[in-house]
Design a protein around this motif. Structure first.
Motif, PDB file in Angstrom:
ATOM      1  N   SER A  66       0.777  -0.917   0.288  1.00 37.59           N
ATOM      2  CA  SER A  66      -0.124   0.004   0.080  1.00 37.59           C
ATOM      3  C   SER A  66       0.873   1.257   0.426  1.00 37.59           C
ATOM      4  CB  SER A  66      -0.188   0.054   1.686  1.00 37.59           C
ATOM      5  OG  SER A  66      -1.704   1.168   1.273  1.00 37.59           O
ATOM      6  N   GLY A  67       0.561   1.916  -0.710  1.00 34.29           N
ATOM      7  CA  GLY A  67       1.099   3.503  -0.881  1.00 34.29           C
ATOM      8  C   GLY A  67       2.467   3.380  -1.805  1.00 34.29           C
ATOM      9  N   ASN A  68       2.540   2.400  -2.751  1.00 32.44           N
ATOM     10  CA  ASN A  68       4.245   2.540  -3.602  1.00 32.44           C
ATOM     11  C   ASN A  68       3.998   3.153  -4.081  1.00 32.44           C
ATOM     12  OD1 ASN A  68       5.666   1.600  -1.011  1.00 32.44           O
ATOM     13  ND2 ASN A  68       4.983  -0.705  -1.994  1.00 32.44           N
ATOM     14  N   TYR A  69       2.513   3.203  -5.023  1.00 34.65           N
ATOM     15  CA  TYR A  69       1.934   4.108  -6.361  1.00 34.65           C
ATOM     16  C   TYR A  69       0.726   4.817  -6.324  1.00 34.65           C
ATOM     17  CZ  TYR A  69       5.995   0.980  -7.906  1.00 34.65           C
ATOM     18  OH  TYR A  69       7.177   0.347  -8.233  1.00 34.65           O
ATOM     19  N   GLY A  70       0.350   4.890  -5.424  1.00 32.71           N
ATOM     20  CA  GLY A  70      -0.548   5.831  -4.963  1.00 32.71           C
ATOM     21  C   GLY A  70      -1.531   5.058  -3.494  1.00 32.71           C
ATOM     22  N   PRO A  71      -2.721   5.976  -3.602  1.00 30.38           N
ATOM     23  CA  PRO A  71      -3.938   5.707  -2.356  1.00 30.38           C
ATOM     24  C   PRO A  71      -4.244   3.745  -2.489  1.00 30.38           C
ATOM     25  CG  PRO A  71      -4.606   6.736  -3.924  1.00 30.38           C
ATOM     26  CD  PRO A  71      -3.575   6.775  -4.660  1.00 30.38           C
ATOM     27  N   ILE A  72      -4.513   3.421  -3.922  1.00 32.21           N
ATOM     28  CA  ILE A  72      -5.319   2.455  -3.950  1.00 32.21           C
ATOM     29  C   ILE A  72      -4.325   0.706  -3.429  1.00 32.21           C
ATOM     30  CG2 ILE A  72      -6.141   0.366  -5.788  1.00 32.21           C
ATOM     31  CD1 ILE A  72      -7.138   3.131  -7.346  1.00 32.21           C
ATOM     32  N   PRO A  73      -4.427   0.291  -2.568  1.00 36.68           N
ATOM     33  CA  PRO A  73      -3.781  -1.327  -2.395  1.00 36.68           C
ATOM     34  C   PRO A  73      -3.837  -1.995  -2.956  1.00 36.68           C
ATOM     35  CG  PRO A  73      -5.566  -0.938  -0.823  1.00 36.68           C
ATOM     36  CD  PRO A  73      -5.338  -0.042  -1.580  1.00 36.68           C
ATOM     37  N   MET A  74      -2.877  -2.865  -2.893  1.00 35.71           N
ATOM     38  CA  MET A  74      -2.585  -4.092  -4.217  1.00 35.71           C
ATOM     39  C   MET A  74      -2.599  -5.222  -2.640  1.00 35.71           C
ATOM     40  SD  MET A  74       0.369  -5.724  -6.166  1.00 35.71           S
ATOM     41  CE  MET A  74       0.758  -7.620  -5.721  1.00 35.71           C
ATOM     42  N   PRO A  75      -3.837  -6.064  -2.664  1.00 40.70           N
ATOM     43  CA  PRO A  75      -3.959  -7.236  -2.424  1.00 40.70           C
ATOM     44  C   PRO A  75      -3.184  -8.350  -2.298  1.00 40.70           C
ATOM     45  CG  PRO A  75      -5.628  -7.386  -3.817  1.00 40.70           C
ATOM     46  CD  PRO A  75      -4.709  -6.257  -3.854  1.00 40.70           C
ATOM     47  N   PRO A  76      -2.402  -8.728  -1.015  1.00 41.43           N
ATOM     48  CA  PRO A  76      -1.695  -9.942  -1.567  1.00 41.43           C
ATOM     49  C   PRO A  76      -2.705 -10.784  -2.131  1.00 41.43           C
ATOM     50  CG  PRO A  76      -3.181  -9.770   1.218  1.00 41.43           C
ATOM     51  CD  PRO A  76      -4.023  -8.792   0.396  1.00 41.43           C
ATOM     52  N   ASN A  77      -1.591 -11.703  -3.157  1.00 40.83           N
ATOM     53  CA  ASN A  77      -2.076 -12.808  -4.101  1.00 40.83           C
ATOM     54  C   ASN A  77      -1.285 -14.022  -3.468  1.00 40.83           C
ATOM     55  OD1 ASN A  77      -2.219 -14.276  -5.841  1.00 40.83           O
ATOM     56  ND2 ASN A  77      -1.671 -13.193  -7.223  1.00 40.83           N
ATOM     57  N   VAL A  78      -2.105 -14.382  -2.391  1.00 39.67           N
ATOM     58  CA  VAL A  78      -1.690 -16.372  -1.930  1.00 39.67           C
ATOM     59  C   VAL A  78      -2.292 -17.386  -2.691  1.00 39.67           C
ATOM     60  CG1 VAL A  78      -2.409 -15.243   0.252  1.00 39.67           C
ATOM     61  CG2 VAL A  78      -4.234 -16.485  -1.091  1.00 39.67           C
ATOM     62  N   GLY A  79      -2.626 -17.117  -4.321  1.00 40.44           N
ATOM     63  CA  GLY A  79      -3.108 -17.889  -4.999  1.00 40.44           C
ATOM     64  C   GLY A  79      -1.905 -18.195  -6.059  1.00 40.44           C
ATOM     65  N   ILE A  80      -1.119 -17.604  -6.305  1.00 40.21           N
ATOM     66  CA  ILE A  80       0.516 -17.583  -7.156  1.00 40.21           C
ATOM     67  C   ILE A  80       1.439 -18.686  -6.340  1.00 40.21           C
ATOM     68  CG2 ILE A  80       1.310 -15.453  -6.419  1.00 40.21           C
ATOM     69  CD1 ILE A  80       1.794 -15.254  -9.274  1.00 40.21           C
ATOM     70  N   SER A  81       2.171 -19.654  -7.037  1.00 44.12           N
ATOM     71  CA  SER A  81       3.326 -20.324  -6.626  1.00 44.12           C
ATOM     72  C   SER A  81       4.165 -19.556  -6.267  1.00 44.12           C
ATOM     73  CB  SER A  81       3.644 -21.827  -7.238  1.00 44.12           C
ATOM     74  OG  SER A  81       3.631 -20.636  -8.931  1.00 44.12           O
ATOM     75  N   ASP A  82       5.358 -20.532  -5.217  1.00 37.93           N
ATOM     76  CA  ASP A  82       6.734 -19.578  -5.323  1.00 37.93           C
ATOM     77  C   ASP A  82       7.354 -19.294  -6.500  1.00 37.93           C
ATOM     78  OD1 ASP A  82       5.650 -19.067  -2.488  1.00 37.93           O
ATOM     79  OD2 ASP A  82       7.696 -20.827  -2.033  1.00 37.93           O
ATOM     80  N   ALA A  83       7.368 -20.902  -8.130  1.00 37.27           N
ATOM     81  CA  ALA A  83       8.236 -20.796  -8.965  1.00 37.27           C
ATOM     82  C   ALA A  83       7.845 -19.741  -9.654  1.00 37.27           C
ATOM     83  CB  ALA A  83       7.728 -22.234  -9.309  1.00 37.27           C
ATOM     84  N   ASP A  84       5.890 -19.128  -9.862  1.00 35.44           N
ATOM     85  CA  ASP A  84       5.667 -18.467 -10.780  1.00 35.44           C
ATOM     86  C   ASP A  84       5.379 -16.998 -10.100  1.00 35.44           C
ATOM     87  OD1 ASP A  84       4.233 -19.727 -12.409  1.00 35.44           O
ATOM     88  OD2 ASP A  84       2.079 -19.864 -11.968  1.00 35.44           O
ATOM     89  N   ILE A  85       5.955 -16.877  -8.918  1.00 38.90           N
ATOM     90  CA  ILE A  85       6.150 -15.532  -8.219  1.00 38.90           C
ATOM     91  C   ILE A  85       8.144 -15.243  -8.661  1.00 38.90           C
ATOM     92  CG2 ILE A  85       7.259 -14.145  -5.936  1.00 38.90           C
ATOM     93  CD1 ILE A  85       4.676 -14.986  -4.655  1.00 38.90           C
ATOM     94  N   LYS A  86       8.717 -16.492  -8.486  1.00 36.09           N
ATOM     95  CA  LYS A  86      10.163 -16.202  -9.159  1.00 36.09           C
ATOM     96  C   LYS A  86      10.455 -15.438 -10.576  1.00 36.09           C
ATOM     97  CE  LYS A  86      14.854 -18.741  -9.103  1.00 36.09           C
ATOM     98  NZ  LYS A  86      15.250 -19.046 -10.128  1.00 36.09           N
ATOM     99  N   THR A  87       9.529 -16.527 -11.711  1.00 33.64           N
ATOM    100  CA  THR A  87       9.453 -16.153 -12.539  1.00 33.64           C
ATOM    101  C   THR A  87       9.166 -14.765 -13.306  1.00 33.64           C
ATOM    102  OG1 THR A  87       9.343 -18.394 -13.492  1.00 33.64           O
ATOM    103  CG2 THR A  87       8.734 -16.768 -15.149  1.00 33.64           C
ATOM    104  N   VAL A  88       7.614 -13.970 -12.586  1.00 33.64           N
ATOM    105  CA  VAL A  88       7.603 -12.702 -12.759  1.00 33.64           C
ATOM    106  C   VAL A  88       8.564 -11.774 -12.052  1.00 33.64           C
ATOM    107  CG1 VAL A  88       5.673 -11.420 -12.261  1.00 33.64           C
ATOM    108  CG2 VAL A  88       5.256 -14.181 -12.845  1.00 33.64           C
ATOM    109  N   VAL A  89       9.056 -12.206 -10.868  1.00 37.48           N
ATOM    110  CA  VAL A  89      10.051 -11.314 -10.509  1.00 37.48           C
ATOM    111  C   VAL A  89      11.667 -10.607 -11.051  1.00 37.48           C
ATOM    112  CG1 VAL A  89      11.162 -11.191  -8.405  1.00 37.48           C
ATOM    113  CG2 VAL A  89       9.102 -11.500  -7.928  1.00 37.48           C
TER     114      VAL A  89
END
Length: 110
Positions: free
Chosen positions: A78-101
């Motif tokens: 929250s607050g990094n790019y404006g007032p709208i928060p980004m909710p946690p993404n609990v459904g994405i796998s660690d492997a998919d997060i690694k790829t996106v990052v």
């Protein structure tokens, strides 16, 4: 430098370059689509959240960028790019997060 030592270094250098190549955008797009990321983000324009290119630019050159981005995806932010928060993404796998990052750290190429 001896020629034999140089010959051993060339494959290692090439392997190192491949290890740092950005993931293929088609693969990343599939991950973003299946995890509903594209409902709020686009590669090159602000939707609800910032463009992926903007996120990549903000973290360019930061030694801890991968760690920060991973945390933001998993836990939300929250607050990094404006007032709208980004909710946690609990459904994405660690492997998919690694790829996106990895893709983001490489500059979000498409």
């Amino acid at each position: 430098m001896k020629l034999s030592a140089l010959a051993l270094c060339i494959p290692l250098l090439a392997a190192g370059q491949l290890a740092h190549a950005a993931p293929d955008y088609a693969q990343v797009h599939d991950i973003l689509a299946k995890n509903a990321c594209l409902a709020c983000h686009a590669v090159d324009k602000k939707v609800v959240g910032p463009a992926y290119e903007e996120v990549a630019a903000k973290h360019k050159g930061q030694a801890d960028a991968a760690e920060i981005l991973t945390k933001h995806i998993k836990e939300g932010t929250s607050g990094n790019y404006g007032p709208i928060p980004m909710p946690p993404n609990v459904g994405i796998s660690d492997a998919d997060i690694k790829t996106v990052v990895e893709w983001l750290v490489a500059g979000a190429p498409h």
